[in-house]
Design a protein around this motif. Structure first.
Motif, mmCIF file in Angstrom:
data_model
loop_
_atom_site.group_PDB
_atom_site.id
_atom_site.type_symbol
_atom_site.label_atom_id
_atom_site.label_comp_id
_atom_site.label_asym_id
_atom_site.label_seq_id
_atom_site.Cartn_x
_atom_site.Cartn_y
_atom_site.Cartn_z
ATOM 1 N N LEU A 1 0.828 -1.211 0.000
ATOM 2 C CA LEU A 1 0.000 0.000 0.000
ATOM 3 C C LEU A 1 0.862 1.261 0.000
ATOM 4 C CD1 LEU A 1 -2.822 -1.065 2.487
ATOM 5 C CD2 LEU A 1 -3.102 -0.561 0.047
ATOM 6 N N ILE A 2 1.940 1.247 0.783
ATOM 7 C CA ILE A 2 2.840 2.404 0.802
ATOM 8 C C ILE A 2 3.540 2.542 -0.543
ATOM 9 C CG2 ILE A 2 4.967 3.315 1.833
ATOM 10 C CD1 ILE A 2 4.023 2.073 4.501
ATOM 11 N N GLY A 3 4.017 1.425 -1.094
ATOM 12 C CA GLY A 3 4.677 1.467 -2.403
ATOM 13 C C GLY A 3 3.759 1.957 -3.505
ATOM 14 N N TRP A 4 2.511 1.471 -3.519
ATOM 15 C CA TRP A 4 1.545 1.926 -4.530
ATOM 16 C C TRP A 4 1.199 3.399 -4.343
ATOM 17 C CZ3 TRP A 4 -1.944 -2.899 -3.400
ATOM 18 C CH2 TRP A 4 -1.414 -4.007 -4.088
ATOM 19 N N SER A 5 1.044 3.823 -3.096
ATOM 20 C CA SER A 5 0.701 5.228 -2.834
ATOM 21 C C SER A 5 1.766 6.162 -3.384
ATOM 22 C CB SER A 5 0.536 5.463 -1.318
ATOM 23 O OG SER A 5 -0.536 4.706 -0.806
ATOM 24 N N VAL A 6 3.036 5.754 -3.236
ATOM 25 C CA VAL A 6 4.135 6.562 -3.779
ATOM 26 C C VAL A 6 4.174 6.457 -5.295
ATOM 27 C CG1 VAL A 6 6.650 6.810 -3.874
ATOM 28 C CG2 VAL A 6 5.515 6.386 -1.682
ATOM 29 N N GLY A 7 4.170 5.221 -5.806
ATOM 30 C CA GLY A 7 4.366 5.019 -7.241
ATOM 31 C C GLY A 7 3.275 5.605 -8.112
ATOM 32 N N LEU A 8 2.020 5.448 -7.716
ATOM 33 C CA LEU A 8 0.909 5.913 -8.550
ATOM 34 C C LEU A 8 0.799 7.427 -8.608
ATOM 35 C CD1 LEU A 8 -1.786 3.266 -7.548
ATOM 36 C CD2 LEU A 8 -0.672 3.499 -9.786
ATOM 37 N N ARG A 9 1.540 8.133 -7.755
ATOM 38 C CA ARG A 9 1.557 9.597 -7.835
ATOM 39 C C ARG A 9 2.317 10.099 -9.063
ATOM 40 N NH1 ARG A 9 0.582 12.704 -2.997
ATOM 41 N NH2 ARG A 9 -0.126 11.371 -1.292
ATOM 42 N N PHE A 10 3.124 9.234 -9.670
ATOM 43 C CA PHE A 10 3.914 9.637 -10.828
ATOM 44 C C PHE A 10 3.052 9.559 -12.089
ATOM 45 C CE2 PHE A 10 6.987 8.730 -7.664
ATOM 46 C CZ PHE A 10 8.129 9.449 -7.966
ATOM 47 N N THR A 11 2.061 10.422 -12.169
ATOM 48 C CA THR A 11 1.171 10.423 -13.322
ATOM 49 C C THR A 11 1.833 11.114 -14.512
ATOM 50 O OG1 THR A 11 0.138 12.504 -12.685
ATOM 51 C CG2 THR A 11 -0.830 10.494 -11.808
ATOM 52 N N LYS A 12 1.315 10.797 -15.701
ATOM 53 C CA LYS A 12 1.870 11.392 -16.918
ATOM 54 C C LYS A 12 1.685 12.901 -16.925
ATOM 55 C CE LYS A 12 -0.018 9.826 -20.573
ATOM 56 N NZ LYS A 12 -0.396 9.030 -21.777
ATOM 57 N N ALA A 13 0.540 13.375 -16.402
ATOM 58 C CA ALA A 13 0.267 14.818 -16.400
ATOM 59 C C ALA A 13 1.278 15.571 -15.535
ATOM 60 C CB ALA A 13 -1.153 15.074 -15.897
ATOM 61 N N ILE A 14 1.535 15.050 -14.337
ATOM 62 C CA ILE A 14 2.499 15.714 -13.458
ATOM 63 C C ILE A 14 3.911 15.578 -14.015
ATOM 64 C CG2 ILE A 14 3.499 15.700 -11.131
ATOM 65 C CD1 ILE A 14 0.834 14.766 -10.070
ATOM 66 N N PHE A 15 4.208 14.438 -14.623
ATOM 67 C CA PHE A 15 5.526 14.247 -15.223
ATOM 68 C C PHE A 15 5.777 15.269 -16.331
ATOM 69 C CE2 PHE A 15 8.376 12.279 -18.340
ATOM 70 C CZ PHE A 15 9.465 11.987 -17.535
ATOM 71 N N MET A 16 4.776 15.502 -17.184
ATOM 72 C CA MET A 16 4.931 16.488 -18.261
ATOM 73 C C MET A 16 5.090 17.887 -17.688
ATOM 74 S SD MET A 16 5.046 14.636 -20.884
ATOM 75 C CE MET A 16 5.065 15.958 -22.119
ATOM 76 N N LEU A 17 4.370 18.174 -16.604
ATOM 77 C CA LEU A 17 4.492 19.475 -15.951
ATOM 78 C C LEU A 17 5.901 19.678 -15.403
ATOM 79 C CD1 LEU A 17 2.897 22.020 -14.986
ATOM 80 C CD2 LEU A 17 2.437 20.767 -12.869
#
Length: 348
Positions: free
Chosen positions: A241-257
């Motif tokens: 759950l901690i790993g997913w909470s961190v990893g899923l924050r790396f969305t394409k929209a935020i990455f492009m920003l």
């Protein structure tokens, strides 16, 4: 990935995380059951997955982790700080200075606003930094991206260092008892976890969902009142759950920003990690601690991820947690002033 139905995304996340997590554990990689889900979460987040982990599950996972830490702690957690307080203060001040320098240079040589760069560079608990950043005019999306990008770097580096330090003597998956018989200790452990998590949220204590169960559980454990029971399957679920909470924050929209300033962010993270690594080496020269203990004590990652790696390694977890907790609260106190300073002077 966003074209897949929600249940297919969950199925992909679960199956891929299990495969990678247990593959890493087979090769004795410390914190394998955290790193596997975290890496899969990053890949799926950047691929457009719409899954998100409910904040309440993330808080509960931190509380379970706190109970696991409690099994290795006692109220004497403060003793390392008291015995070696001059060295502890020096390392703490140098960490704050390294954090400030990292944030200052990042803002100076990028287009990031001052407050965003300052909070994104602060080596405290990632979730606490993100929660506070919005109150001081920072872009919470970029702060979250910077904080969890650093967590990813630090967790990977710490796991590699731990693997080198442990060699082939790391814990084997076969030596773990995944499904022990549960008794009243398990019920008490859940009560400590839920009660500590609720109090941490109720009184808005930074990282309280992790720290309060750890302190309550350690007190009960040390006094002989109750022995905690945290089965491996529950720990694995909390790690995921901690790993997913961190990893899923790396969305394409935020990455492009963040793409315009990504090279500067990465350089800033690596620079801060190297500075903290230098302080770890200094600690080994001044105190009777091994390099792995010193490295985890000074690592600029999230409190929860460092705790997971420390618990799976033969280190002085009391020293690691004492240093990490002290730094967290110090940065919470000094963070606003540092953000104002960087905002004011970095672009001049």
């Amino acid at each position: 990935m966003e074209r897949l139905s929600l249940w297919l995304q969950w199925l992909t996340l679960l199956s891929a995380s299990l495969l990678l997590g247990f593959a890493l554990q087979y090769f004795h990689v410390p914190a394998a059951l955290l790193l596997g889900p975290m890496i899969i979460g990053v890949l799926m987040g950047l691929s457009g997955a719409t899954l998100r982990i409910d904040k309440r599950l993330f808080i509960l996972a931190q509380a379970i982790l706190g109970c696991m830490i409690a099994q290795s702690l006692s109220p004497s957690i403060l003793q390392p700080l008291i015995d070696d307080w001059p060295v502890v203060i020096v390392v703490l001040l140098l960490t704050l200075a390294a954090s400030g320098l990292s944030g200052f240079l990042l803002v100076r040589f990028s287009s990031l606003p001052g407050a965003t760069g300052a909070w994104g560079s602060s080596p405290g608990g990632a979730s606490a930094m993100v929660a506070m950043a919005g109150d001081y005019g920072a872009d919470v999306r970029l702060v979250a991206f910077m904080q969890y990008l650093r967590v990813l770097f630090v967790a990977t580096a710490a796991a590699v260092v731990a693997r080198i330090g442990l060699g082939d003597s790391a814990h084997s998956a076969a030596s773990l008892e995944w499904f022990p018989a549960l008794d009243l200790r398990f019920v008490g452990t859940l009560a400590v976890a839920l009660g500590g998590a609720w109090l941490g949220q109720r009184f808005r204590i930074p990282s309280g969902a992790l720290l309060l169960p750890a302190l309550f559980g350690a007190t009960l454990h040390a006094s002989g009142t109750m022995t905690l029971q945290v089965p491996e399957w529950l720990l694995a679920l909390a790690y995921a759950l901690i790993g997913w909470s961190v990893g899923l924050r790396f969305t394409k929209a935020i990455f492009m920003l963040a793409l315009r300033t990504l090279p500067q962010m990465v350089l800033s993270i690596i620079g801060l990690m190297l500075l903290c690594g230098g302080m770890a080496w200094m600690l080994t020269r001044l105190l009777h601690v091994d390099l792995l203990t010193a490295y985890l004590a000074t690592s600029p990652g999230g409190l929860d991820t460092v705790a997971i790696i420390a618990a799976g390694s033969r280190v002085d977890i009391a020293f690691v947690m004492a240093m990490q907790t002290l730094r967290l609260f110090t940065i919470l106190l000094t963070g606003p002033a540092m953000a104002r300073f960087i905002s004011r002077y970095a672009h001049t």
